[in-house]
Scaffold this motif. Structure first.
Motif, PDB file in Angstrom:
ATOM      1  N   ALA A  23       0.837  -1.194   0.000  1.00 37.07           N
ATOM      2  CA  ALA A  23       0.000   0.000   0.000  1.00 37.07           C
ATOM      3  C   ALA A  23       0.875   1.247   0.000  1.00 37.07           C
ATOM      4  O   ALA A  23       1.899   1.297   0.673  1.00 37.07           O
ATOM      5  CB  ALA A  23      -0.908  -0.003   1.218  1.00 37.07           C
ATOM      6  N   THR A  27      -2.258   6.238   4.088  1.00 40.42           N
ATOM      7  CA  THR A  27      -2.567   5.038   4.847  1.00 40.42           C
ATOM      8  C   THR A  27      -3.079   5.474   6.209  1.00 40.42           C
ATOM      9  O   THR A  27      -2.777   6.570   6.668  1.00 40.42           O
ATOM     10  CB  THR A  27      -1.338   4.137   5.011  1.00 40.42           C
ATOM     11  N   ASN A  31      -6.921   0.289   9.934  1.00 40.73           N
ATOM     12  CA  ASN A  31      -7.623  -0.282   8.795  1.00 40.73           C
ATOM     13  C   ASN A  31      -7.572  -1.799   8.822  1.00 40.73           C
ATOM     14  O   ASN A  31      -6.762  -2.410   9.496  1.00 40.73           O
ATOM     15  CB  ASN A  31      -7.044   0.228   7.473  1.00 40.73           C
ATOM     16  N   MET A  33      -7.259  -5.130   6.272  1.00 46.68           N
ATOM     17  CA  MET A  33      -6.814  -5.498   4.923  1.00 46.68           C
ATOM     18  C   MET A  33      -7.304  -6.897   4.623  1.00 46.68           C
ATOM     19  O   MET A  33      -7.425  -7.732   5.532  1.00 46.68           O
ATOM     20  CB  MET A  33      -5.295  -5.397   4.804  1.00 46.68           C
ATOM     21  N   TRP A  52      -5.840  -4.431  12.023  1.00 44.45           N
ATOM     22  CA  TRP A  52      -4.648  -3.582  12.012  1.00 44.45           C
ATOM     23  C   TRP A  52      -3.480  -4.198  12.774  1.00 44.45           C
ATOM     24  O   TRP A  52      -2.356  -4.218  12.302  1.00 44.45           O
ATOM     25  CB  TRP A  52      -4.989  -2.225  12.631  1.00 44.45           C
ATOM     26  N   ARG A  71       0.467  -9.372   8.015  1.00 40.51           N
ATOM     27  CA  ARG A  71       0.755  -8.013   7.563  1.00 40.51           C
ATOM     28  C   ARG A  71       1.983  -7.467   8.280  1.00 40.51           C
ATOM     29  O   ARG A  71       2.281  -7.863   9.407  1.00 40.51           O
ATOM     30  CB  ARG A  71      -0.440  -7.092   7.767  1.00 40.51           C
ATOM     31  N   ASN A  73       3.026  -3.731   9.109  1.00 46.65           N
ATOM     32  CA  ASN A  73       2.607  -2.331   9.038  1.00 46.65           C
ATOM     33  C   ASN A  73       3.773  -1.389   8.765  1.00 46.65           C
ATOM     34  O   ASN A  73       3.585  -0.316   8.198  1.00 46.65           O
ATOM     35  CB  ASN A  73       1.878  -1.935  10.314  1.00 46.65           C
ATOM     36  N   ASN A  76       3.762  -1.413   5.229  1.00 52.72           N
ATOM     37  CA  ASN A  76       2.441  -1.210   4.611  1.00 52.72           C
ATOM     38  C   ASN A  76       2.114  -2.340   3.638  1.00 52.72           C
ATOM     39  O   ASN A  76       1.631  -2.097   2.519  1.00 52.72           O
ATOM     40  CB  ASN A  76       2.378   0.140   3.885  1.00 52.72           C
ATOM     41  N   CYS A  95      -6.318  -7.528  -3.436  1.00 48.23           N
ATOM     42  CA  CYS A  95      -6.264  -7.071  -2.051  1.00 48.23           C
ATOM     43  C   CYS A  95      -7.091  -5.809  -1.920  1.00 48.23           C
ATOM     44  O   CYS A  95      -7.346  -5.094  -2.905  1.00 48.23           O
ATOM     45  CB  CYS A  95      -4.837  -6.859  -1.563  1.00 48.23           C
ATOM     46  N   THR A  97      -8.474  -2.655   1.155  1.00 48.06           N
ATOM     47  CA  THR A  97      -8.330  -2.077   2.486  1.00 48.06           C
ATOM     48  C   THR A  97      -9.427  -1.063   2.747  1.00 48.06           C
ATOM     49  O   THR A  97      -9.986  -0.472   1.813  1.00 48.06           O
ATOM     50  CB  THR A  97      -6.946  -1.422   2.661  1.00 48.06           C
ATOM     51  N   TYR A 112     -14.893  -2.204   1.838  1.00 48.16           N
ATOM     52  CA  TYR A 112     -13.551  -1.775   1.465  1.00 48.16           C
ATOM     53  C   TYR A 112     -13.587  -0.598   0.492  1.00 48.16           C
ATOM     54  O   TYR A 112     -14.374  -0.576  -0.451  1.00 48.16           O
ATOM     55  CB  TYR A 112     -12.769  -2.953   0.878  1.00 48.16           C
TER      56      TYR A 112
END
Length: 125
Positions: A23, A27, A31, A33, A52, A71, A73, A76, A95, A97, A112
């Motif tokens: 991403a 951002t 969130n 994903m 998240w 994920r 972060n 991202n 994907c 988000t 989303y």
């Protein structure tokens, strides 16, 4: 927000692939994903989602025990590790988000706000 998927390809049944979704742009903390897929002639379906902090994950019944979402972060980026692939997993994987709107809404595409362009996964028998 821009989402760019990578890692798709062709694999034989029983094989593995790891998808990534990076991403960029705006951002936001908090969130959710997720990964969706769409096979030819079929509707888009939910595959997996992650909150998240990464403490809660959600899976479609068809992929439980075979796929794993995670994920990072700091980067991202969200990942989808796909093991024991089957021909019926063949699809374009997307994907997505958006803001977290509760567990019940994680599998809903309408939850989303941003989507990637998709990456093709082909599993041969």
């Amino acid at each position: 927000v821009q989402l760019v998927e990578s890692g798709g390809g062709s694999v034989q049944a029983g094989g593995s692939l790891r998808l990534s979704c990076a991403a960029s742009g705006r951002t936001f903390i908090g969130n959710v994903m997720a990964w969706f897929r769409q096979a030819p002639g079929k509707e888009r379906e939910f595959v997996a989602g992650i909150n998240w902090s990464g403490t809660r994950t959600y899976y479609a019944d068809s992929v439980k025990g075979r796929f794993s979402i995670s994920r990072d972060n700091a980067k991202n980026t969200v990942y989808l590790q796909m093991n024991s692939l089957k021909p019926e997993d063949t699809a374009v994987f997307y994907c997505a988000t958006g803001a977290y709107r509760g567990s019940n809404n994680v599998p809903e595409g309408s939850s989303y706000d941003y989507w990637g362009q998709g990456t093709q996964v082909t599993v041969s028998s």
